[in-house]
Design a protein around this motif. Structure first.
Motif, mmCIF file in Angstrom:
data_model
loop_
_atom_site.group_PDB
_atom_site.id
_atom_site.type_symbol
_atom_site.label_atom_id
_atom_site.label_comp_id
_atom_site.label_asym_id
_atom_site.label_seq_id
_atom_site.Cartn_x
_atom_site.Cartn_y
_atom_site.Cartn_z
ATOM 1 N N MET A 49 -49.342 -4.087 13.887
ATOM 2 C CA MET A 49 -48.822 -3.865 15.054
ATOM 3 C C MET A 49 -47.438 -3.079 15.064
ATOM 4 S SD MET A 49 -49.701 -3.871 18.402
ATOM 5 C CE MET A 49 -51.178 -4.942 18.240
ATOM 6 N N PRO A 50 -47.145 -2.026 15.638
ATOM 7 C CA PRO A 50 -45.737 -1.550 15.693
ATOM 8 C C PRO A 50 -44.858 -2.441 16.289
ATOM 9 C CG PRO A 50 -47.250 0.030 16.253
ATOM 10 C CD PRO A 50 -48.261 -1.191 16.304
ATOM 11 N N HIS A 51 -43.557 -2.662 15.528
ATOM 12 C CA HIS A 51 -42.625 -3.749 16.213
ATOM 13 C C HIS A 51 -41.366 -2.981 15.662
ATOM 14 C CE1 HIS A 51 -43.712 -4.940 12.289
ATOM 15 N NE2 HIS A 51 -42.572 -5.294 12.064
ATOM 16 N N LEU A 52 -40.096 -3.427 16.455
ATOM 17 C CA LEU A 52 -38.949 -3.143 16.307
ATOM 18 C C LEU A 52 -38.222 -4.601 15.303
ATOM 19 C CD1 LEU A 52 -37.561 -2.434 19.939
ATOM 20 C CD2 LEU A 52 -37.471 -0.815 18.055
ATOM 21 N N THR A 53 -37.668 -3.877 14.338
ATOM 22 C CA THR A 53 -36.926 -4.707 13.335
ATOM 23 C C THR A 53 -35.580 -4.683 13.838
ATOM 24 O OG1 THR A 53 -36.703 -3.366 11.772
ATOM 25 C CG2 THR A 53 -38.745 -4.668 11.666
ATOM 26 N N GLN A 54 -34.638 -5.626 13.128
ATOM 27 C CA GLN A 54 -33.301 -5.273 13.289
ATOM 28 C C GLN A 54 -32.662 -4.033 12.981
ATOM 29 O OE1 GLN A 54 -31.580 -7.752 15.205
ATOM 30 N NE2 GLN A 54 -30.102 -5.803 15.354
ATOM 31 N N LYS A 55 -33.203 -3.350 11.637
ATOM 32 C CA LYS A 55 -32.893 -2.279 11.157
ATOM 33 C C LYS A 55 -33.337 -1.284 12.118
ATOM 34 C CE LYS A 55 -33.319 0.554 6.975
ATOM 35 N NZ LYS A 55 -33.430 1.821 7.569
ATOM 36 N N SER A 56 -34.505 -1.407 12.712
ATOM 37 C CA SER A 56 -34.820 -0.374 13.628
ATOM 38 C C SER A 56 -33.825 -0.213 14.848
ATOM 39 C CB SER A 56 -36.203 -0.871 14.354
ATOM 40 O OG SER A 56 -37.294 -0.959 13.568
ATOM 41 N N ILE A 57 -33.420 -1.190 15.269
ATOM 42 C CA ILE A 57 -32.463 -1.243 16.478
ATOM 43 C C ILE A 57 -31.255 -0.828 15.777
ATOM 44 C CG2 ILE A 57 -31.269 -2.876 18.130
ATOM 45 C CD1 ILE A 57 -33.639 -4.480 18.281
ATOM 46 N N ASP A 58 -30.826 -1.111 14.820
ATOM 47 C CA ASP A 58 -29.431 -0.967 14.277
ATOM 48 C C ASP A 58 -29.408 0.836 14.045
ATOM 49 O OD1 ASP A 58 -28.397 -3.325 14.269
ATOM 50 O OD2 ASP A 58 -28.896 -3.662 12.089
ATOM 51 N N ASP A 59 -30.461 1.503 13.508
ATOM 52 C CA ASP A 59 -30.665 2.853 13.233
ATOM 53 C C ASP A 59 -30.554 3.759 14.682
ATOM 54 O OD1 ASP A 59 -30.440 2.362 10.662
ATOM 55 O OD2 ASP A 59 -32.654 2.694 10.325
ATOM 56 N N ILE A 60 -31.382 2.967 15.642
ATOM 57 C CA ILE A 60 -31.266 3.660 16.852
ATOM 58 C C ILE A 60 -29.993 3.700 17.671
ATOM 59 C CG2 ILE A 60 -32.238 3.437 19.551
ATOM 60 C CD1 ILE A 60 -34.884 2.100 17.970
ATOM 61 N N TYR A 61 -29.371 2.481 17.407
ATOM 62 C CA TYR A 61 -27.976 2.569 17.968
ATOM 63 C C TYR A 61 -26.799 3.478 17.331
ATOM 64 C CZ TYR A 61 -28.996 -1.304 21.237
ATOM 65 O OH TYR A 61 -29.415 -1.942 22.519
ATOM 66 N N ASP A 62 -27.271 3.653 15.790
ATOM 67 C CA ASP A 62 -26.499 4.429 15.136
ATOM 68 C C ASP A 62 -26.617 5.898 15.186
ATOM 69 O OD1 ASP A 62 -24.381 4.729 12.871
ATOM 70 O OD2 ASP A 62 -26.178 5.368 11.522
ATOM 71 N N ILE A 63 -27.901 6.236 15.844
ATOM 72 C CA ILE A 63 -28.252 7.721 15.765
ATOM 73 C C ILE A 63 -28.312 8.149 17.151
ATOM 74 C CG2 ILE A 63 -29.614 9.438 14.944
ATOM 75 C CD1 ILE A 63 -30.418 7.649 12.596
ATOM 76 N N HIS A 64 -29.131 7.509 18.071
ATOM 77 C CA HIS A 64 -29.486 7.747 19.460
ATOM 78 C C HIS A 64 -28.712 7.080 20.568
ATOM 79 C CE1 HIS A 64 -32.431 10.522 17.840
ATOM 80 N NE2 HIS A 64 -32.740 9.814 16.861
ATOM 81 N N TYR A 65 -27.425 6.412 20.514
ATOM 82 C CA TYR A 65 -26.623 5.912 21.386
ATOM 83 C C TYR A 65 -25.364 6.231 21.041
ATOM 84 C CZ TYR A 65 -25.728 1.848 24.338
ATOM 85 O OH TYR A 65 -25.105 1.208 25.374
ATOM 86 N N THR A 66 -24.636 6.211 22.360
ATOM 87 C CA THR A 66 -23.011 6.588 22.203
ATOM 88 C C THR A 66 -22.342 5.213 22.687
ATOM 89 O OG1 THR A 66 -23.081 7.675 24.568
ATOM 90 C CG2 THR A 66 -23.402 8.963 22.350
ATOM 91 N N GLY A 67 -22.765 4.752 23.992
ATOM 92 C CA GLY A 67 -22.088 3.566 24.302
ATOM 93 C C GLY A 67 -20.849 3.763 25.052
ATOM 94 N N ASP A 68 -20.501 4.764 25.309
ATOM 95 C CA ASP A 68 -19.023 5.191 25.621
ATOM 96 C C ASP A 68 -19.112 5.914 27.176
ATOM 97 O OD1 ASP A 68 -19.725 7.772 24.929
ATOM 98 O OD2 ASP A 68 -18.121 7.966 23.661
ATOM 99 N N GLY A 69 -20.123 5.929 27.682
ATOM 100 C CA GLY A 69 -20.566 6.709 28.899
ATOM 101 C C GLY A 69 -20.666 8.140 28.652
ATOM 102 N N THR A 70 -20.737 8.476 27.709
ATOM 103 C CA THR A 70 -21.111 10.009 27.306
ATOM 104 C C THR A 70 -22.599 10.396 27.839
ATOM 105 O OG1 THR A 70 -19.688 10.032 25.666
ATOM 106 C CG2 THR A 70 -21.064 11.860 25.752
ATOM 107 N N THR A 71 -22.646 11.412 28.533
ATOM 108 C CA THR A 71 -24.293 11.585 28.779
ATOM 109 C C THR A 71 -24.876 12.366 27.735
ATOM 110 O OG1 THR A 71 -23.433 13.628 30.038
ATOM 111 C CG2 THR A 71 -23.678 11.783 31.615
#
Length: 252
Positions: A148-170
């Motif tokens: 079954m597809p699932h998120l691992t901690q590595k999945s989340i870390d990679d998503i935040y590293d590549i597809h997230y800015t977190g500083d209000g940038t649109t």
């Protein structure tokens, strides 16, 4: 597998208890037994061992193993392996063996590995896979997707590293990004919605991963500056067909 959750809804540890009783008639010159688990990263860990001489019964000793999520990635598919070795009395040899065993003179070695289960990063009620008999309230997956597809901690870390800015940038220059404030729990909700969505299908991509495109109920992020910097509800998720680990997930 035993789960220990300190924060409701999140996997913090997987605790293993090992042990077995091996019996053989007549008595053997020596019996050895080993039991281990292989974690989602492919690393093996002993959970029980035993050895006896001139015996017909062996009780393996529990060694146990605890995988701590903050230290290792405990979420994913776990394998359980057991191996027993029988050394026949002097002057005798093995002439036949059951399935899973190999023989050579006085020695017989039996080994079996099974999938023990999948440890999920989020400990809530897990989705059910659709089958010939289970057709509603379930997730439709390709027949060769083994977990079954699932998120691992590595999945989340990679998503935040590549597809997230977190500083209000649109929007980022060349990557789509999730909205600022998208938590791990929100990523899980987005994935769960995609699993439940039957308006789109899984497609095998050029890298050998299954991917699926779906439209979430609300805006999830922004396209890149190169693609117009507009808010979008569209999501693409890519998954390993072997382990079920999410390789990537991002707004489109």
């Amino acid at each position: 597998m035993a789960y220990t959750a300190e924060t409701p809804g999140y996997l913090t540890a997987v605790n293993w208890v090992g042990g077995a009783t091996v019996e053989c008639t007549p008595a053997m010159l020596e019996i050895e037994y080993s039991q281990w688990v292989t974690d989602p990263e492919g690393v093996s860990h002993w959970i029980a061992t035993g050895d006896c001489v001139e015996c017909s019964s062996l009780a393996a000793v529990d060694a146990g193993y605890s995988c701590v999520q903050d230290v290792s990635d405990c979420s994913g598919v776990w394998l359980l392996t057991k191996e027993s070795t029988y050394l026949a009395p002097p002057g005798t040899t093995w002439t036949s063996a059951t399935s899973g065993c190999t023989i050579s003179g006085q020695t017989a070695v039996c080994e079996k590995t099974v999938t023990a289960g999948t440890a999920y990063l989020f400990n809530g009620s897990q989705p059910t896979r659709c089958t010939d008999t289970v057709t509603s309230g379930c997730v439709k997956l390709p027949s060769d997707m083994q977990a079954m597809p699932h998120l691992t901690q590595k999945s989340i870390d990679d998503i935040y590293d590549i597809h997230y800015t977190g500083d209000g940038t649109t929007a980022a220059a060349d990557k789509s990004t999730f909205l600022t404030g998208t938590t791990e729990s929100k990523l899980q909700k987005i994935l769960q919605y995609g699993l439940d969505d039957n308006t789109s299908s899984w497609v095998l991509n050029d890298d050998g991963y299954y991917q699926k495109q779906f439209t979430y109920t609300d805006y999830v992020g922004s396209t890149s500056q190169l693609n117009g910097s507009y808010l979008t509800q569209n999501v693409l998720v890519s998954v390993s067909k072997i382990s079920g680990d999410v390789i990537t997930m991002f707004p489109q």
